[in-house]
Design an enzyme around this catalytic site. Structure first.
Site, PDB file in Angstrom:
ATOM      1  N   TYR A  45      61.419  67.103  41.622  1.00 28.03           N
ATOM      2  CA  TYR A  45      62.473  66.325  42.286  1.00 28.03           C
ATOM      3  C   TYR A  45      63.770  67.140  42.397  1.00 28.03           C
ATOM      4  O   TYR A  45      64.397  67.198  43.461  1.00 28.03           O
ATOM      5  CB  TYR A  45      62.712  65.037  41.483  1.00 28.03           C
ATOM      6  N   LYS A 105      65.678  68.388  45.842  1.00 30.69           N
ATOM      7  CA  LYS A 105      67.044  67.969  46.168  1.00 30.69           C
ATOM      8  C   LYS A 105      67.978  69.186  46.297  1.00 30.69           C
ATOM      9  O   LYS A 105      68.858  69.207  47.155  1.00 30.69           O
ATOM     10  CB  LYS A 105      67.548  66.984  45.100  1.00 30.69           C
TER      11      LYS A 105
HETATM   12  P1  NAP Z   1      63.473  53.453  46.823  1.00 35.10           P
HETATM   13  O1  NAP Z   1      64.190  52.176  46.549  1.00 35.10           O
HETATM   14  O2  NAP Z   1      62.236  53.772  46.079  1.00 35.10           O
HETATM   15  O3  NAP Z   1      63.184  53.530  48.408  1.00 35.10           O
HETATM   16  C1  NAP Z   1      62.542  54.650  48.933  1.00 35.10           C
HETATM   17  C2  NAP Z   1      62.426  54.512  50.437  1.00 35.10           C
HETATM   18  O4  NAP Z   1      61.817  55.697  50.939  1.00 35.10           O
HETATM   19  C3  NAP Z   1      61.563  53.345  50.857  1.00 35.10           C
HETATM   20  O5  NAP Z   1      62.141  52.725  51.986  1.00 35.10           O
HETATM   21  C4  NAP Z   1      60.246  54.020  51.239  1.00 35.10           C
HETATM   22  O6  NAP Z   1      59.559  53.346  52.286  1.00 35.10           O
HETATM   23  C5  NAP Z   1      60.735  55.335  51.778  1.00 35.10           C
HETATM   24  N1  NAP Z   1      59.703  56.374  51.771  1.00 35.10           N
HETATM   25  C6  NAP Z   1      59.056  56.925  50.713  1.00 35.10           C
HETATM   26  N2  NAP Z   1      58.170  57.833  51.136  1.00 35.10           N
HETATM   27  C7  NAP Z   1      58.238  57.850  52.497  1.00 35.10           C
HETATM   28  C8  NAP Z   1      57.574  58.583  53.511  1.00 35.10           C
HETATM   29  N3  NAP Z   1      56.637  59.483  53.216  1.00 35.10           N
HETATM   30  N4  NAP Z   1      57.902  58.338  54.806  1.00 35.10           N
HETATM   31  C9  NAP Z   1      58.835  57.424  55.130  1.00 35.10           C
HETATM   32  N5  NAP Z   1      59.500  56.698  54.199  1.00 35.10           N
HETATM   33  C10 NAP Z   1      59.200  56.911  52.901  1.00 35.10           C
HETATM   34  O7  NAP Z   1      64.445  54.696  46.582  1.00 35.10           O
HETATM   35  P2  NAP Z   1      66.051  54.832  46.696  1.00 35.10           P
HETATM   36  O8  NAP Z   1      66.602  54.800  45.332  1.00 35.10           O
HETATM   37  O9  NAP Z   1      66.557  53.908  47.723  1.00 35.10           O
HETATM   38  O10 NAP Z   1      66.150  56.339  47.204  1.00 35.10           O
HETATM   39  C11 NAP Z   1      66.570  56.704  48.504  1.00 35.10           C
HETATM   40  C12 NAP Z   1      66.974  58.168  48.486  1.00 35.10           C
HETATM   41  O11 NAP Z   1      68.083  58.338  47.592  1.00 35.10           O
HETATM   42  C13 NAP Z   1      65.888  59.109  48.001  1.00 35.10           C
HETATM   43  O12 NAP Z   1      65.914  60.305  48.736  1.00 35.10           O
HETATM   44  C14 NAP Z   1      66.269  59.374  46.567  1.00 35.10           C
HETATM   45  O13 NAP Z   1      65.783  60.593  46.103  1.00 35.10           O
HETATM   46  C15 NAP Z   1      67.786  59.379  46.680  1.00 35.10           C
HETATM   47  N6  NAP Z   1      68.470  59.146  45.412  1.00 35.10           N
HETATM   48  C16 NAP Z   1      68.304  57.983  44.725  1.00 35.10           C
HETATM   49  C17 NAP Z   1      68.971  57.808  43.517  1.00 35.10           C
HETATM   50  C18 NAP Z   1      68.840  56.552  42.706  1.00 35.10           C
HETATM   51  O14 NAP Z   1      69.267  56.561  41.541  1.00 35.10           O
HETATM   52  N7  NAP Z   1      68.320  55.467  43.243  1.00 35.10           N
HETATM   53  C19 NAP Z   1      69.775  58.829  43.021  1.00 35.10           C
HETATM   54  C20 NAP Z   1      69.923  60.005  43.750  1.00 35.10           C
HETATM   55  C21 NAP Z   1      69.264  60.146  44.953  1.00 35.10           C
HETATM   56  P3  NAP Z   1      58.234  52.421  52.065  1.00 35.10           P
HETATM   57  O15 NAP Z   1      58.563  51.440  50.967  1.00 35.10           O
HETATM   58  O16 NAP Z   1      58.056  51.798  53.397  1.00 35.10           O
HETATM   59  O17 NAP Z   1      57.115  53.333  51.691  1.00 35.10           O
END
Ligand code: NAP
Length: 251
Positions: A158, A162
């Site tokens: 991861y 990133k």
């Molecule tokens: P999340 O709640 O798990 O949501 C992930 C989203 O990505 C879902 O809408 C999922 O769609 C979609 N996704 C996953 N694989 C995919 C693929 N192959 N093609 C198209 N869509 C896909 O995660 P989140 O926390 O919102 O994270 C969003 C972004 O922020 C990510 O890049 C993550 O690394 C980054 N981020 C998150 C955090 C945190 O603490 N939450 C911190 C730093 C960075 P489906 O459900 O339709 O599969």
């Protein structure tokens, strides 16, 4: 002053069915953009995001695509341009985790995370950039992570994906700047979404001690930063990584 700062803009948000992507899509729509809601498996949730935007008087459409797949990402970008006539804002947000210490990490855990988080960013940007350069306008915003800046034990895959997005952001920003296309990254800290469900409670509690503001962020706080970078008036910001992490990594 009007809050419709993105009126007549068209945005594509990958992984917009849930979590941060959903909040980004809602925020961009609230500011007047027509938004393509990409999802991979959560069709029902994506339809709900579209319905919510339409209920508030906005324009949106959902499109299923696994953005780690080059061809599917290309079809997604084409759908955005065909549906609303152009594409101004691309938010590469889709992401997953497959955590584990390197001793235990399977090759598939590495490949899945690198393909979903990093290759997807290349796939979608490559499909969008020619159109944006021709139009002499574009905003590409990559959702990276504080893990790409600081590194997290158990997250070699991861953190590498990133950090890769951050390097990609800088290189592409230099390639397309002359055509009025900006490319920036946002590095969220811990944000309250389902992606954190995989983290043991104690790990999360220990991590929060490293956050000067002493709490997790909200998806809406990330969405606000995206809307700022997507704004026409952010034209002189490119190649940057904006930390939205409660002060965790002060770069
Ligand atoms: P999340 O709640 O798990 O949501 C992930 C989203 O990505 C879902 O809408 C999922 O769609 C979609 N996704 C996953 N694989 C995919 C693929 N192959 N093609 C198209 N869509 C896909 O995660 P989140 O926390 O919102 O994270 C969003 C972004 O922020 C990510 O890049 C993550 O690394 C980054 N981020 C998150 C955090 C945190 O603490 N939450 C911190 C730093 C960075 P489906 O459900 O339709 O599969």
């Amino acid at each position: 002053m009007s809050f419709l700062t993105l009126e007549n803009r068209v945005a594509l948000v990958t992984g917009a069915s849930r979590g941060i992507g959903r909040a980004i899509a809602l925020e961009l729509a609230k500011r007047g953009a027509a938004v393509i809601i990409n999802y991979n498996s959560s069709a029902q949730s994506a339809a709900e995001v579209v319905a919510q935007i339409e209920a508030e008087g906005g324009k949106a459409a959902a499109f299923q695509a696994d953005v780690s797949d080059f061809e599917q990402a290309g079809k997604l970008v084409k759908f955005a341009i065909d549906t609303f006539g152009k594409l101004d804002i691309l938010v590469n947000n889709a992401g997953i985790t497959r955590d584990g210490l390197i001793m235990m990490m399977k090759e598939d855990d590495w490949d899945a995370v690198l393909n979903t988080n990093l290759k997807s960013t290349f796939n979608c940007a490559k499909a969008a950039v020619r159109h944006m350069m021709r139009k002499r306008y574009g905003r590409i915003i990559n959702i990276a992570s504080v893990a790409g800046q600081m590194g997290n034990p158990g997250q070699t895959n991861y953190s590498a994906s990133k950090a890769g997005q951050i390097g990609f952001t800088k290189a592409l920003a230099r390639e397309v700047a002359s055509r009025n296309v900006t490319v920036n990254a946002i590095a969220p800290g811990f944000v309250d979404t389902e992606i954190l469900d995989a983290l043991p409670k104690e790990t999360l509690e220990a991590a929060l001690k490293l956050v000067p503001l002493g709490r997790m962020g909200t998806p809406e706080e990330i969405a606000h930063a995206v809307a700022f970078l997507a704004d026409e008036r952010s034209a002189y910001i490119t190649g940057q990584t904006l930390g939205v992490d409660g002060g965790m990594a002060m770069m």
